[in-house]
Design an enzyme around this catalytic site. Sequence first.
Site, PDB file in Angstrom:
ATOM      1  N   LYS A 185       0.843  -1.220   0.000  1.00  0.00           N
ATOM      2  CA  LYS A 185       0.000   0.000   0.000  1.00  0.00           C
ATOM      3  C   LYS A 185       0.866   1.253   0.000  1.00  0.00           C
ATOM      4  O   LYS A 185       0.442   2.304  -0.486  1.00  0.00           O
ATOM      5  CB  LYS A 185      -1.001  -0.036   1.150  1.00  0.00           C
ATOM      6  CG  LYS A 185      -0.404   0.062   2.560  1.00  0.00           C
ATOM      7  CD  LYS A 185      -0.198   1.471   3.048  1.00  0.00           C
ATOM      8  CE  LYS A 185       0.608   1.509   4.331  1.00  0.00           C
ATOM      9  NZ  LYS A 185       0.946   2.858   4.777  1.00  0.00           N
ATOM     10  N   THR A 242      -3.950   5.498   3.153  1.00  0.00           N
ATOM     11  CA  THR A 242      -2.657   6.077   2.764  1.00  0.00           C
ATOM     12  C   THR A 242      -2.714   6.768   1.407  1.00  0.00           C
ATOM     13  O   THR A 242      -1.960   7.703   1.156  1.00  0.00           O
ATOM     14  CB  THR A 242      -1.572   4.974   2.793  1.00  0.00           C
ATOM     15  OG1 THR A 242      -1.786   4.148   3.921  1.00  0.00           O
ATOM     16  CG2 THR A 242      -0.194   5.557   2.903  1.00  0.00           C
ATOM     17  N   SER A 248      -0.123  11.022   5.228  1.00  0.00           N
ATOM     18  CA  SER A 248       0.794   9.957   4.812  1.00  0.00           C
ATOM     19  C   SER A 248       2.059  10.526   4.180  1.00  0.00           C
ATOM     20  O   SER A 248       2.011  11.327   3.254  1.00  0.00           O
ATOM     21  CB  SER A 248       0.105   9.039   3.794  1.00  0.00           C
ATOM     22  OG  SER A 248       1.085   8.293   3.084  1.00  0.00           O
ATOM     23  N   ASN A 250       4.253   8.692   2.494  1.00  0.00           N
ATOM     24  CA  ASN A 250       4.394   8.117   1.155  1.00  0.00           C
ATOM     25  C   ASN A 250       3.569   8.910   0.144  1.00  0.00           C
ATOM     26  O   ASN A 250       4.024   9.207  -0.956  1.00  0.00           O
ATOM     27  CB  ASN A 250       3.952   6.643   1.171  1.00  0.00           C
ATOM     28  CG  ASN A 250       4.973   5.760   1.852  1.00  0.00           C
ATOM     29  OD1 ASN A 250       5.989   5.411   1.260  1.00  0.00           O
ATOM     30  ND2 ASN A 250       4.724   5.404   3.101  1.00  0.00           N
TER      31      ASN A 250
HETATM   32  O1  LIG Z   1       1.294   3.223   7.511  1.00  0.00           O
HETATM   33  C1  LIG Z   1       0.806   4.290   7.742  1.00  0.00           C
HETATM   34  C2  LIG Z   1      -0.631   4.448   8.012  1.00  0.00           C
HETATM   35  O2  LIG Z   1      -1.277   3.219   8.184  1.00  0.00           O
HETATM   36  C3  LIG Z   1       1.649   5.505   7.713  1.00  0.00           C
HETATM   37  O3  LIG Z   1       1.838   5.859   6.407  1.00  0.00           O
HETATM   38  P1  LIG Z   1       3.092   6.720   5.947  1.00  0.00           P
HETATM   39  O4  LIG Z   1       4.322   5.925   6.299  1.00  0.00           O
HETATM   40  O5  LIG Z   1       2.905   6.908   4.480  1.00  0.00           O
HETATM   41  O6  LIG Z   1       3.043   8.006   6.700  1.00  0.00           O
END
Ligand SMILES: O=C(CO)COP(=O)(O)O
Length: 320
Positions: A185, A242, A248, A250
């Site tokens: 994901k 996400t 997030s 990512n």
């Molecule tokens: O895993 C996450 C939410 O479930 C955190 O996502 P990020 O690492 O993209 O911030």
Amino acid sequence: MTIGIAGGGAFGTALGVALARDGRDVQVWARDVAAVAQMQANRANARLPGVTLPDEITISAVLDPLFACDTLLLAIPAQALVPFLQDHSARLAGKVLVACCKGIDLQRMTGPASTIRDLVPDAQAAVLTGPSFAADIARGLPTALTIACADDATGMMLQQMLSTPTLRLYRTTDIIGAELGGALKNVMAIAAGVTIGAGLGDSARAALITRGFAEMQRLVGQLGGQADTLRGLSGLGDLVLTCTSEQSRNYRFGVALGAGQAFDATTTVEGAATARALQQLALDLGIDLPICTVVADLTMGRTDVKTALHALLSRPLKEE
Ligand SMILES: O=C(CO)COP(=O)(O)O
Ligand SMILES: NC(=O)C1=CN([C@@H]2O[C@H](COP(=O)(O)OP(=O)(O)OC[C@H]3O[C@@H](n4cnc5c(N)ncnc54)[C@H](O)[C@@H]3O)[C@@H](O)[C@H]2O)C=CC1
């Protein structure tokens, strides 16, 4: 019984805060001596603004108190897991090790629980994964996660130990499905961010998320994970969160990539290395993972956004 947490970043600290608030004793280990001193002095972690660390949390840069615990949550980045396990395998034997990181190791091509099983075979490996931003957990907002352990009795023990009134754990024995959902994901979140950053719109992002989910299903099926797991919190749940939230890292990294903007290189963005691992895995296994491949190429600077989009959109038309 004290719960050990390796990693004093956003997620390790947030889990510690949630558990300590519900009365558990928590021992956090972080490698950065200065950060530990700050956390001890301020009873706060700069990565979780506004959150006070409860008294039940003890923080140390020394490993001995961590290894005195029988159950350890490993909340360090996915690419740091192999060296940590290799360095401390003797002291980790016999423990319950719960991987809290989301990614595929670049050298071994394994997810975190599989890596634990390979490197510390005498430990019980589990995965804690699912849609949950550290800041939300630390603020006590309601969160539902998946705890995956091949041994269901250990899984039940962990489910009781790690659930709180606001942190609700669902249980599965499908460790492969759970660890792959969390890893994949993040790659899809980068791609979703790219669509928004490049100005392609919400409809394009919805298409990307859906085709990304199809790609996740293909790989999980091939590697022996279950479709039901992927349809749950650790797959679909975390994918939706996400790919759609500015919280997030990512996703934000993807937005910057799509917009041609710089991104802070010190931020943990697990999907970048994982995309490269998956690109290699796709070649090795002969599986079609077009989105992972494009994300790997983009993050490595081997292609640009326009060419990458053309590569995805010019694929042969087919049945859904
Ligand atoms: O895993 C996450 C939410 O479930 C955190 O996502 P990020 O690492 O993209 O911030
Ligand atoms: N932040 C979040 O909302 C969530 C994070 N996760 C996962 O948790 C894992 C950790 O992420 P965060 O805590 O958010 O990252 P972070 O960047 O806030 O913290 C990472 C911590 O790991 C430490 N670290 C890095 N390399 C290390 C090594 N070799 N040995 C020991 N410690 C090392 C760093 O010093 C830092 O304290 C990631 O895999 C992430 O996907 C999972 C769910 C939610």
